[in-house]
Motif scaffolding. Sequence first.
Motif, mmCIF file in Angstrom:
data_model
loop_
_atom_site.group_PDB
_atom_site.id
_atom_site.type_symbol
_atom_site.label_atom_id
_atom_site.label_comp_id
_atom_site.label_asym_id
_atom_site.label_seq_id
_atom_site.Cartn_x
_atom_site.Cartn_y
_atom_site.Cartn_z
ATOM 1 N N ALA A 1 20.585 -48.103 -96.596
ATOM 2 C CA ALA A 1 19.994 -49.383 -96.210
ATOM 3 C C ALA A 1 18.967 -49.214 -95.097
ATOM 4 N N VAL A 2 19.274 -48.362 -94.112
ATOM 5 C CA VAL A 2 18.333 -48.143 -93.007
ATOM 6 C C VAL A 2 17.100 -47.403 -93.504
ATOM 7 N N ILE A 3 17.278 -46.362 -94.313
ATOM 8 C CA ILE A 3 16.135 -45.621 -94.845
ATOM 9 C C ILE A 3 15.276 -46.520 -95.724
ATOM 10 N N ASP A 4 15.903 -47.468 -96.424
ATOM 11 C CA ASP A 4 15.159 -48.388 -97.278
ATOM 12 C C ASP A 4 14.202 -49.266 -96.474
ATOM 13 N N GLN A 5 14.441 -49.401 -95.177
ATOM 14 C CA GLN A 5 13.551 -50.194 -94.341
ATOM 15 C C GLN A 5 12.199 -49.513 -94.114
ATOM 16 N N VAL A 6 12.120 -48.188 -94.305
ATOM 17 C CA VAL A 6 10.896 -47.464 -93.952
ATOM 18 C C VAL A 6 10.350 -46.585 -95.068
ATOM 19 N N ASN A 7 11.088 -46.416 -96.162
ATOM 20 C CA ASN A 7 10.655 -45.440 -97.161
ATOM 21 C C ASN A 7 9.584 -45.973 -98.107
ATOM 22 N N TRP A 8 9.124 -47.192 -97.912
ATOM 23 C CA TRP A 8 8.129 -47.780 -98.804
ATOM 24 C C TRP A 8 6.759 -47.912 -98.139
ATOM 25 N N PHE A 9 6.623 -47.439 -96.890
ATOM 26 C CA PHE A 9 5.353 -47.565 -96.185
ATOM 27 C C PHE A 9 4.275 -46.709 -96.850
ATOM 28 N N GLY A 10 3.050 -47.201 -96.824
ATOM 29 C CA GLY A 10 1.924 -46.447 -97.359
ATOM 30 C C GLY A 10 1.436 -45.391 -96.372
ATOM 31 N N ARG A 11 0.386 -44.701 -96.760
ATOM 32 C CA ARG A 11 -0.151 -43.638 -95.908
ATOM 33 C C ARG A 11 -0.824 -44.183 -94.662
ATOM 34 N N THR A 12 -1.407 -45.356 -94.784
ATOM 35 C CA THR A 12 -2.104 -45.948 -93.639
ATOM 36 C C THR A 12 -1.548 -47.335 -93.355
ATOM 37 N N GLY A 13 -1.458 -47.654 -92.066
ATOM 38 C CA GLY A 13 -1.000 -48.969 -91.647
ATOM 39 C C GLY A 13 -2.052 -49.632 -90.786
ATOM 40 N N ALA A 14 -1.701 -50.790 -90.236
ATOM 41 C CA ALA A 14 -2.639 -51.497 -89.364
ATOM 42 C C ALA A 14 -2.845 -50.715 -88.076
ATOM 43 N N ALA A 15 -4.069 -50.774 -87.550
ATOM 44 C CA ALA A 15 -4.380 -50.016 -86.336
ATOM 45 C C ALA A 15 -3.722 -50.619 -85.101
ATOM 46 N N SER A 16 -3.482 -51.915 -85.110
ATOM 47 C CA SER A 16 -2.866 -52.579 -83.958
ATOM 48 C C SER A 16 -1.772 -53.509 -84.437
ATOM 49 N N GLY A 17 -0.811 -53.762 -83.553
ATOM 50 C CA GLY A 17 0.317 -54.621 -83.874
ATOM 51 C C GLY A 17 0.344 -55.849 -82.986
ATOM 52 N N PRO A 18 1.459 -56.567 -82.980
ATOM 53 C CA PRO A 18 1.584 -57.747 -82.115
ATOM 54 C C PRO A 18 1.501 -57.383 -80.636
ATOM 55 N N LYS A 19 1.337 -58.394 -79.813
ATOM 56 C CA LYS A 19 1.329 -58.179 -78.365
ATOM 57 C C LYS A 19 2.700 -57.663 -77.921
ATOM 58 N N PRO A 20 2.733 -56.811 -76.903
ATOM 59 C CA PRO A 20 4.032 -56.279 -76.446
ATOM 60 C C PRO A 20 5.048 -57.364 -76.123
ATOM 61 N N ALA A 21 4.579 -58.497 -75.594
ATOM 62 C CA ALA A 21 5.507 -59.570 -75.238
ATOM 63 C C ALA A 21 6.113 -60.232 -76.473
ATOM 64 N N ASP A 22 5.499 -60.043 -77.652
ATOM 65 C CA ASP A 22 5.980 -60.677 -78.877
ATOM 66 C C ASP A 22 6.808 -59.743 -79.748
ATOM 67 N N LEU A 23 7.041 -58.513 -79.297
ATOM 68 C CA LEU A 23 7.726 -57.540 -80.146
ATOM 69 C C LEU A 23 9.249 -57.667 -80.104
ATOM 70 N N GLY A 24 9.795 -58.034 -78.953
ATOM 71 C CA GLY A 24 11.248 -58.108 -78.846
ATOM 72 C C GLY A 24 11.867 -56.725 -78.697
ATOM 73 N N PRO A 25 13.176 -56.610 -78.923
ATOM 74 C CA PRO A 25 13.859 -55.315 -78.742
ATOM 75 C C PRO A 25 13.347 -54.251 -79.705
ATOM 76 N N LYS A 26 13.342 -53.021 -79.192
ATOM 77 C CA LYS A 26 12.827 -51.879 -79.978
ATOM 78 C C LYS A 26 13.966 -50.936 -80.324
ATOM 79 N N TYR A 27 13.963 -50.455 -81.566
ATOM 80 C CA TYR A 27 14.963 -49.488 -82.025
ATOM 81 C C TYR A 27 14.249 -48.345 -82.748
ATOM 82 N N THR A 28 14.499 -47.151 -82.281
ATOM 83 C CA THR A 28 13.881 -45.962 -82.871
ATOM 84 C C THR A 28 14.871 -45.309 -83.812
ATOM 85 N N ILE A 29 14.449 -45.084 -85.045
ATOM 86 C CA ILE A 29 15.300 -44.396 -86.007
ATOM 87 C C ILE A 29 14.680 -43.043 -86.335
ATOM 88 N N VAL A 30 15.523 -42.050 -86.486
ATOM 89 C CA VAL A 30 15.111 -40.703 -86.868
ATOM 90 C C VAL A 30 15.838 -40.365 -88.164
#
Length: 222
Positions: free
Chosen positions: A70-99
Amino acid sequence: MVGKVRRLLGMVAAVTAAAVLGFGTAAPAEASRAGRAAPKPPPAGVDITGDGLTEPLRLRADSHPAHVLAVIDQVNWFGRTGAASGPKPADLGPKYTIVVLAGDAPKQTFDLYPLAKGGPRAFRPAKQPDSRKTSAGWFLGRLNMSETLRTAGVPLERQFDTVSGGVGGGERVIPEDSLNPGRDIDAAISELQRLLLLNAGVLLVITAGLAGIALLIRRRTR
């Protein structure tokens, strides 16, 4: 003549036996080498760190197969390129790093933001554990990211606006009291009663007016 034929047949039989024996000994050797060349792949796993976790959350396929998938399914569909920028840091909320691991070897890493404003987000760093060449990029995450991480052991509040998907399923989005058919019928009957009373009042006024006009005409014609 007969002797020459017998010697020729004997030579053919000897060559055939040698070929059969050679093939029989070579086949197991090839099979043995093939078996050594294709070892069993190591089991997959996922390590999760982030807000609220005092130590890494280590999930392995042999003990938590559903959560790992289930966790791997969250990231295994990403393409080769993504957006260059994301939301503002104040709008991101909690961060979780998966390896993501293969056995004990880390292969890929991603930063997940399940409670970001506007929907879950994921960031893929350009620097990956296995030194693979990739580009940094931001991606829209799956709607069930928060529930997937929560079910895997991440300390997140349960989200009731999840429609479907992932470990843990979804919840009803429409409030229960809005699905009460009895209340809707009562409201419709009340509206109908008010409409009937209004129509009766209008008819009464029209009847009274017509009666008054008829009386006035009768008096004038006398």
